[in-house]
Design a protein around this motif. Sequence first.
Motif, PDB file in Angstrom:
ATOM      1  N   TYR A 164       0.815  -1.202   0.000  1.00 30.56           N
ATOM      2  CA  TYR A 164       0.000   0.000   0.000  1.00 30.56           C
ATOM      3  C   TYR A 164       0.857   1.264   0.000  1.00 30.56           C
ATOM      4  CZ  TYR A 164      -3.619  -3.360   1.127  1.00 30.56           C
ATOM      5  OH  TYR A 164      -4.460  -4.437   1.091  1.00 30.56           O
ATOM      6  N   ILE A 165       2.009   1.207   0.672  1.00 28.27           N
ATOM      7  CA  ILE A 165       2.904   2.369   0.684  1.00 28.27           C
ATOM      8  C   ILE A 165       3.394   2.651  -0.739  1.00 28.27           C
ATOM      9  CG2 ILE A 165       5.072   3.306   1.566  1.00 28.27           C
ATOM     10  CD1 ILE A 165       4.729   1.600   4.060  1.00 28.27           C
ATOM     11  N   ILE A 166       3.754   1.598  -1.457  1.00 30.80           N
ATOM     12  CA  ILE A 166       4.201   1.741  -2.838  1.00 30.80           C
ATOM     13  C   ILE A 166       3.073   2.282  -3.708  1.00 30.80           C
ATOM     14  CG2 ILE A 166       4.855   0.435  -4.909  1.00 30.80           C
ATOM     15  CD1 ILE A 166       6.494  -1.392  -3.103  1.00 30.80           C
ATOM     16  N   GLU A 167       1.880   1.736  -3.517  1.00 28.16           N
ATOM     17  CA  GLU A 167       0.718   2.145  -4.312  1.00 28.16           C
ATOM     18  C   GLU A 167       0.368   3.609  -4.069  1.00 28.16           C
ATOM     19  OE1 GLU A 167      -4.065   1.227  -4.305  1.00 28.16           O
ATOM     20  OE2 GLU A 167      -2.683  -0.429  -3.856  1.00 28.16           O
ATOM     21  N   TRP A 168       0.289   4.021  -2.801  1.00 26.29           N
ATOM     22  CA  TRP A 168      -0.093   5.392  -2.470  1.00 26.29           C
ATOM     23  C   TRP A 168       1.002   6.394  -2.820  1.00 26.29           C
ATOM     24  CZ3 TRP A 168      -1.930   3.874   3.137  1.00 26.29           C
ATOM     25  CH2 TRP A 168      -3.115   3.127   3.038  1.00 26.29           C
ATOM     26  N   GLY A 169       2.259   5.982  -2.642  1.00 28.05           N
ATOM     27  CA  GLY A 169       3.362   6.909  -2.898  1.00 28.05           C
ATOM     28  C   GLY A 169       3.807   6.973  -4.345  1.00 28.05           C
ATOM     29  N   GLY A 170       3.361   6.032  -5.149  1.00 28.96           N
ATOM     30  CA  GLY A 170       3.710   6.064  -6.568  1.00 28.96           C
ATOM     31  C   GLY A 170       5.114   5.569  -6.874  1.00 28.96           C
ATOM     32  N   TRP A 171       5.659   4.709  -6.014  1.00 27.28           N
ATOM     33  CA  TRP A 171       6.954   4.112  -6.309  1.00 27.28           C
ATOM     34  C   TRP A 171       6.751   2.884  -7.191  1.00 27.28           C
ATOM     35  CZ3 TRP A 171       6.233   6.068  -1.241  1.00 27.28           C
ATOM     36  CH2 TRP A 171       7.121   7.089  -0.870  1.00 27.28           C
ATOM     37  N   THR A 172       7.789   2.478  -7.896  1.00 27.29           N
ATOM     38  CA  THR A 172       7.667   1.306  -8.767  1.00 27.29           C
ATOM     39  C   THR A 172       8.152   0.033  -8.086  1.00 27.29           C
ATOM     40  OG1 THR A 172       9.840   1.841  -9.735  1.00 27.29           O
ATOM     41  CG2 THR A 172       7.877   2.649 -10.889  1.00 27.29           C
ATOM     42  N   ASP A 173       8.997   0.177  -7.043  1.00 28.26           N
ATOM     43  CA  ASP A 173       9.489  -0.992  -6.315  1.00 28.26           C
ATOM     44  C   ASP A 173       9.867  -0.574  -4.901  1.00 28.26           C
ATOM     45  OD1 ASP A 173      12.145   0.146  -6.374  1.00 28.26           O
ATOM     46  OD2 ASP A 173      12.315  -0.596  -8.428  1.00 28.26           O
ATOM     47  N   THR A 174      10.477  -1.495  -4.170  1.00 25.07           N
ATOM     48  CA  THR A 174      10.793  -1.227  -2.760  1.00 25.07           C
ATOM     49  C   THR A 174      12.199  -0.665  -2.542  1.00 25.07           C
ATOM     50  OG1 THR A 174      11.593  -3.495  -2.440  1.00 25.07           O
ATOM     51  CG2 THR A 174       9.248  -3.070  -1.996  1.00 25.07           C
ATOM     52  N   MET A 176      13.652   2.294  -3.046  1.00 25.16           N
ATOM     53  CA  MET A 176      13.687   3.582  -2.354  1.00 25.16           C
ATOM     54  C   MET A 176      13.149   3.434  -0.942  1.00 25.16           C
ATOM     55  SD  MET A 176      14.744   6.582  -2.591  1.00 25.16           S
ATOM     56  CE  MET A 176      14.662   7.971  -1.470  1.00 25.16           C
ATOM     57  N   LEU A 177      12.131   2.608  -0.781  1.00 25.34           N
ATOM     58  CA  LEU A 177      11.560   2.401   0.545  1.00 25.34           C
ATOM     59  C   LEU A 177      12.589   1.794   1.489  1.00 25.34           C
ATOM     60  CD1 LEU A 177       7.953   1.053  -0.113  1.00 25.34           C
ATOM     61  CD2 LEU A 177       8.708   3.394   0.248  1.00 25.34           C
ATOM     62  N   MET A 178      13.393   0.866   0.990  1.00 23.32           N
ATOM     63  CA  MET A 178      14.404   0.235   1.823  1.00 23.32           C
ATOM     64  C   MET A 178      15.422   1.261   2.314  1.00 23.32           C
ATOM     65  SD  MET A 178      13.506  -2.829   2.227  1.00 23.32           S
ATOM     66  CE  MET A 178      11.814  -2.257   2.097  1.00 23.32           C
ATOM     67  N   ARG A 179      15.751   2.231   1.461  1.00 19.92           N
ATOM     68  CA  ARG A 179      16.683   3.290   1.856  1.00 19.92           C
ATOM     69  C   ARG A 179      16.056   4.182   2.926  1.00 19.92           C
ATOM     70  NH1 ARG A 179      18.813   6.851  -2.744  1.00 19.92           N
ATOM     71  NH2 ARG A 179      20.073   7.610  -0.997  1.00 19.92           N
ATOM     72  N   ILE A 180      14.761   4.410   2.794  1.00 14.58           N
ATOM     73  CA  ILE A 180      14.056   5.242   3.768  1.00 14.58           C
ATOM     74  C   ILE A 180      13.962   4.517   5.105  1.00 14.58           C
ATOM     75  CG2 ILE A 180      11.824   6.276   4.358  1.00 14.58           C
ATOM     76  CD1 ILE A 180      11.412   6.812   1.366  1.00 14.58           C
ATOM     77  N   TYR A 181      13.616   3.229   5.058  1.00 12.51           N
ATOM     78  CA  TYR A 181      13.471   2.461   6.289  1.00 12.51           C
ATOM     79  C   TYR A 181      14.797   2.318   7.022  1.00 12.51           C
ATOM     80  CZ  TYR A 181       9.048   0.981   4.124  1.00 12.51           C
ATOM     81  OH  TYR A 181       7.809   0.949   3.530  1.00 12.51           O
TER      82      TYR A 181
END
Length: 204
Positions: A164-174, A176-181
């Motif tokens: 859902y984070i990817i869907e709402w934020g408009g990212w294509t994969d995880t 960038m999220l991994m860098r944020i986490y």
Amino acid sequence: ISTATNAADENFKVKVRFPREVKEEVQIPTKGEVLELIEKAKGTEMYYPIQIAAFCGLRAGEIAALTQEDIKDGFISVTKSKSRIKGQDFIKSTKTGNKRCVPCPPELFKSLKKAGWSGEDIKFASLSASFRIKFSKKDFPYKFHALRHFYASSLHSLGVPDKYIIEWGGWTDTKMLMRIYAHTQAEASEEYAKRAAKFFECTR
């Protein structure tokens, strides 16, 4: 270099090693810093863009392209982005080319509808550049885009699944999220440190 040397002499082999890419550390403001920024932005044209970035995760260009029709039924519909070239505004697709529907916090949604706000209320060339003009690093030591990182990090801390984070934020994969986490928020780090200290109080 490799292509040129191989063309001159196929028996002469050159191996080129590029230096490892040094990725810039992801900057994430705390909730307290974001709320303080919003308070400072009251009465300015940055008031709503800051909240939309921090609480809905939209990019600067996506915020500037919003219309009142995009804000309805408790959601923000993200279908386009705005950029400016030589003083002329252009509407284009989002960065990934995907459209998405993002939940908008009830109070923010009501406020946006009551004010009749839209991206047309943004009267400056670049939202990100104007943000830094309005707020110095002393006021907020992060770029405007860091508000989007705050959004993703906050959802993660609330236990929202990556899907859902990817869907709402408009990212294509995880990626960038991994860098944020990986960048632990200062507030969370301090809280866990307190818990650990309390647990080990029995040690003498």
